[in-house]
Scaffold this active site. Structure first.
Site, PDB file in Angstrom:
ATOM      1  N   PRO A  48      55.081  44.791  54.386  1.00 50.63           N
ATOM      2  CA  PRO A  48      56.551  44.770  54.384  1.00 50.63           C
ATOM      3  C   PRO A  48      57.058  45.224  55.750  1.00 50.63           C
ATOM      4  CG  PRO A  48      55.724  46.674  53.172  1.00 50.63           C
ATOM      5  CD  PRO A  48      54.527  45.874  53.561  1.00 50.63           C
ATOM      6  N   MET A  49      57.960  44.454  56.360  1.00 48.38           N
ATOM      7  CA  MET A  49      58.497  44.805  57.678  1.00 48.38           C
ATOM      8  C   MET A  49      60.004  44.596  57.684  1.00 48.38           C
ATOM      9  SD  MET A  49      55.576  43.301  60.257  1.00 48.38           S
ATOM     10  CE  MET A  49      55.139  41.896  59.199  1.00 48.38           C
ATOM     11  N   CYS A 138      57.348  54.826  57.020  1.00 52.77           N
ATOM     12  CA  CYS A 138      58.285  54.393  58.058  1.00 52.77           C
ATOM     13  C   CYS A 138      58.608  55.555  58.997  1.00 52.77           C
ATOM     14  CB  CYS A 138      59.559  53.857  57.435  1.00 52.77           C
ATOM     15  SG  CYS A 138      60.755  53.275  58.667  1.00 52.77           S
ATOM     16  N   LYS A 179      52.401  53.433  50.472  1.00 55.34           N
ATOM     17  CA  LYS A 179      52.016  53.102  51.843  1.00 55.34           C
ATOM     18  C   LYS A 179      52.426  54.257  52.736  1.00 55.34           C
ATOM     19  CE  LYS A 179      52.156  49.480  55.364  1.00 55.34           C
ATOM     20  NZ  LYS A 179      52.564  50.261  56.544  1.00 55.34           N
ATOM     21  N   HIS A 209      48.356  53.251  57.219  1.00 57.70           N
ATOM     22  CA  HIS A 209      48.477  52.770  58.599  1.00 57.70           C
ATOM     23  C   HIS A 209      47.796  53.794  59.500  1.00 57.70           C
ATOM     24  CE1 HIS A 209      50.422  50.675  61.995  1.00 57.70           C
ATOM     25  NE2 HIS A 209      50.462  51.877  62.532  1.00 57.70           N
ATOM     26  N   ASN A 241      45.487  49.387  57.422  1.00 58.17           N
ATOM     27  CA  ASN A 241      46.558  48.682  58.130  1.00 58.17           C
ATOM     28  C   ASN A 241      46.641  49.191  59.558  1.00 58.17           C
ATOM     29  OD1 ASN A 241      50.049  49.214  58.318  1.00 58.17           O
ATOM     30  ND2 ASN A 241      49.116  47.236  58.636  1.00 58.17           N
ATOM     31  N   GLY A 242      46.807  48.256  60.492  1.00 61.48           N
ATOM     32  CA  GLY A 242      47.022  48.639  61.884  1.00 61.48           C
ATOM     33  C   GLY A 242      46.204  47.817  62.857  1.00 61.48           C
ATOM     34  N   ASP A 243      46.877  47.092  63.753  1.00 60.92           N
ATOM     35  CA  ASP A 243      46.246  46.393  64.874  1.00 60.92           C
ATOM     36  C   ASP A 243      45.309  45.262  64.459  1.00 60.92           C
ATOM     37  OD1 ASP A 243      47.589  48.241  66.394  1.00 60.92           O
ATOM     38  OD2 ASP A 243      45.823  49.411  66.938  1.00 60.92           O
ATOM     39  N   ARG A 266      52.416  43.295  62.246  1.00 64.15           N
ATOM     40  CA  ARG A 266      53.137  42.664  63.357  1.00 64.15           C
ATOM     41  C   ARG A 266      52.506  41.374  63.866  1.00 64.15           C
ATOM     42  NH1 ARG A 266      53.558  47.541  67.414  1.00 64.15           N
ATOM     43  NH2 ARG A 266      51.610  48.084  66.377  1.00 64.15           N
TER      44      ARG A 266
END
Length: 361
Positions: A48-49, A138, A179, A209, A241-243, A266
């Site tokens: 979700p972004m 967030c 998350k 993350h 999650n991440g990169d 992203r």
């Protein structure tokens, strides 16, 4: 039981040509990810972004396939309740949720257990979403400092547990997930304690993350720290999650790090076809090529049409500026394209800029 992975022996390795080079991939043996009774297959999730993962974007992702679970933008629970009390239209961030295919997760945020439970129950019972996810990760100031929500709650893990318990009870039998991040800062990493509290409170899965709140999106995600969380969880799956920006990195997440699922964020904004490529890599199949620039240009215009159907041409043109910049990222001529597209105000201007300056090489 949560899903898991084991690496095939070296004799079972497959060699794929990715990006013009040959790379030996250790193809993992995957079990489908289970979030409560929901089977997520492949175990690849779309993050979700805020400001990006709306209904139009999710349709683009579905068009390519490869995603086991999609998610909305995060929804302000307090704002949802206020709109409901005013008998106003529900948030734009729930655009399309009632009708679109499942599985689908909706992420909510706030710091009040009752408010979150009230919204979670509506999502589970009225919208019939597949998963209700709670945002504890967030890092933006508006959410953390002003609203004392998101990653701010990592300071009070017991409060996180209270929130999860209340939302789980309200949403049953719809699974509730969390998350979060590694901690508030590098000297205050408490994800081990948080993971245990999340599980004890009844969450069906935990996504982490690999940065702290203070990191924002700087530096590299710490997958080594993500992998150290797994032994703290006894019943629920761990999603990393991440990169993650290439199929190789997704495969490596399963073969090198101790996770049951991965979440792509992203990187999918300028490569919504990444999920399809990653899913193929996990199956040991040839990796589908990137679309041609002409195909990307057509995809951008299709995306624009989807947004305009909801918001009208003028507002749609403004909303599409950021997406258009994502499509051009990393291309020759992207700078000139971005410079012009961020100024457009009408659909005619949008089509003209895309026609004249969208990267051609």
């Amino acid at each position: 039981m949560p899903g898991g992975v084991t690496a095939l022996p070296a004799s079972s390795r497959r060699s794929e040509t990715l990006g013009g080079g040959s790379t030996d991939l250790v193809v993992p043996v995957l079990k489908p990810l289970k979030i409560g009774d929901l089977v997520v297959d492949p175990p690849i999730l779309q993050a979700p972004m805020a400001g990006y993962t709306n209904f139009a974007f999710r349709q683009i992702v579905r068009q390519f396939g490869g995603t086991g679970l999609l998610a909305t933008e995060m929804v302000n629970a307090r704002g949802f309740v206020w709109l409901d009390e005013q008998e106003a239209t529900h948030p734009d961030r729930l655009w399309g949720v009632a009708e679109e295919p499942r599985p689908l997760a909706v992420q909510i945020w706030d710091n009040d257990p009752e408010t979150l439970a009230k919204v979670g129950a509506r999502l589970a019972q009225e919208y019939k979403v597949s998963v209700v996810d709670i945002n504890f990760g967030c890092p933006v100031r508006q959410v953390t400092q002003r609203a004392k929500s998101g990653s701010y709650l990592l300071r009070t893990p017991d409060r996180m547990g209270q929130i999860i318990e209340r939302v789980v009870a309200a949403c049953h039998p719809t699974p509730v997930t969390a998350k979060t991040r590694l901690g508030c800062s590098r000297d205050k990493i408490n994800i081990g304690e948080v993971a245990e509290i999340v599980e004890q409170a009844g969450a069906a899965a935990l996504t982490v993350h690999g940065r702290t709140a203070a990191d924002m999106f700087r530096g590299e995600a710490s997958w080594d720290l993500i992998s150290q969380i797994k032994p703290r969880l006894k019943r629920i799956p761990l999603i990393g999650n991440g990169d993650l920006s290439t199929p190789q990195q997704v495969v490596e997440a399963f073969t090198r790090w101790n996770v049951d699922g991965v979440m792509i964020a992203r990187a999918c904004l300028n490569k919504p076809w990444l999920f399809r490529q990653a899913a193929a890599a996990l199956r040991g199949e040839p990796i589908p090529p990137d679309p041609t620039l002409e195909e990307e240009r057509s995809l951008l215009l299709h995306h624009f049409d989807l947004v305009c159907q909801r918001f009208g041409e003028e507002r749609g043109a403004v909303l599409m500026r950021k997406y258009a910049c994502c499509y051009a990222q990393g291309r020759q001529g992207a700078r000139d394209f971005r410079k012009q597209v961020v100024e457009i105000k009408t659909s005619a201007e949008f089509y003209d800029v895309v026609r004249r300056t969208f990267p051609k090489a």
